[in-house]
Write an enzyme that holds these catalytic residues in place. Structure first.
Site, mmCIF file in Angstrom:
data_model
loop_
_atom_site.group_PDB
_atom_site.id
_atom_site.type_symbol
_atom_site.label_atom_id
_atom_site.label_comp_id
_atom_site.label_asym_id
_atom_site.label_seq_id
_atom_site.Cartn_x
_atom_site.Cartn_y
_atom_site.Cartn_z
ATOM 1 N N LYS A 37 0.821 -1.210 0.000
ATOM 2 C CA LYS A 37 0.000 0.000 0.000
ATOM 3 C C LYS A 37 0.855 1.261 0.000
ATOM 4 C CE LYS A 37 -4.294 -1.898 1.843
ATOM 5 N NZ LYS A 37 -5.316 -1.850 2.914
ATOM 6 N N ARG A 80 -2.825 -9.983 5.536
ATOM 7 C CA ARG A 80 -3.298 -10.163 4.163
ATOM 8 C C ARG A 80 -2.221 -9.618 3.231
ATOM 9 N NH1 ARG A 80 -6.203 -7.136 0.318
ATOM 10 N NH2 ARG A 80 -7.642 -8.378 -0.958
#
Length: 322
Positions: free
Chosen positions: A261, A297
């Site tokens: 991210k 994740r």
């Protein structure tokens, strides 16, 4: 005045953290508008301590479980749908495969139900016999995935997008991930704002847990995700990462999804292309492990599993899978 209790001094002494191998020797008491106060464990109310220390059945105690990401979306921020084969993710060490057919990255446009179902259909036969979750906001997609053998519904809207979702999950008896977000994918990064991001996200997740329980979903089937990057600035993300242990007070497993991210560029202080964010992704996975999260994740499964196994062996001794 509402008190919030964040485990600190996390190590090998004190009370068990979420039933795992890590322990915490003190807590930080947080109140809105006041500086945090360090307290001994004896100051924590019994009910809160039970949630902070209680086991999370079905989750490993040595290291977090690894959820491998399988995107079947052409507009994924990370891999543009090149998510690989589910069996390959399992062979690389994934404990569960998370299949998503609608991108919910910042700025992504909504996908129709028919399009999402069409994207998901070809991969369903490849998931037979594997443990997997479906990343969707739509009840009809949830139902199709559960019919095909999914174990968990991973809903970035925390069952708020589709009015039929909570009842469906309740009836099916599956696990569910409730993720914090602010706004929609189209708008969530347009001036996100909080009074106190750590406490605001905690209260919001507590409210969504209550909503799920009212719909008939037992607390033992719920996992929460603080939603790194979903309606947050870099400062918001940094505060959530620093305060992750607070969320053990919700009494449910905690999932951290920070792989590849943009926050990695922000924390590194330099713009880093998505494909070059593996080191930062591993750093955040290890940070989550040190804060006691039960699942991470990730896109890079083999690398993350290796990093977590080495971390667990170095910290707790021994070897082998959790």
């Amino acid at each position: 005045m509402v008190d919030y209790w964040r485990p600190v001094s996390i190590g090998e002494t004190g009370a068990p953290l979420a039933g795992g191998r890590l322990r915490f020797a003190a807590v930080e008491r947080l109140r809105r508008g006041e500086p945090g106060v360090m307290c001994a464990l004896e100051a924590v109310p019994a009910g809160v301590m039970a949630r902070l220390s209680g086991a999370r059945p079905g989750f490993a105690v040595r290291r977090p479980l690894v959820m491998g990401i399988l995107n079947v979306t052409p507009d994924s921020f990370s891999d543009g749908g090149r998510g690989g084969e589910p069996a390959a993710l399992v062979a690389a060490g994934a404990d569960i495969v998370d299949v998503g057919a609608e991108s919910t990255r910042p700025g992504a446009a909504a996908v129709s139900l028919d399009e999402e179902m069409a994207r998901l259909a070809p991969v369903l036969p490849k998931l037979h016999g594997l443990r997997w979750s479906v990343d969707t906001r739509k009840a009809a997609v949830m139902a199709a995935a559960l019919d095909a053998g999914a174990d968990i519904v991973n809903d970035v809207s925390a069952l708020s997008f589709d009015a039929d979702a909570a009842a469906l999950v309740a009836v099916r008896g599956c696990g569910v991930v409730l993720m914090h977000h602010q706004g929609t994918p189209e708008t969530m990064q347009v001036a996100p704002a909080y009074g106190d991001v750590l406490l605001d996200v905690y209260d919001w997740l507590e409210g969504r847990i209550a909503h799920a329980e009212a719909a008939g979903i037992s607390r033992g089937r719920i996992i929460v995700d603080v939603g790194i990057g979903f309606g947050k600035t870099l400062a918001h993300n940094r505060a959530l990462l620093a305060g992750l242990s607070l969320f053990h007070g919700l009494g449910v497993p905690l999932l951290l999804g920070a792989s590849r991210k943009r926050v990695i560029s922000g924390l590194a202080g330099a713009e880093i292309e998505v494909g070059a964010r593996l080191p930062g992704s591993l750093a955040l996975a290890l940070h989550g492990a040190a804060q006691g999260v039960q699942m991470v994740r990730v896109h890079d499964v083999a690398e993350t599993v290796q990093a977590l196994e080495v971390w667990a062996a170095a910290r707790f001794g021994g070897e082998g899978a959790a």
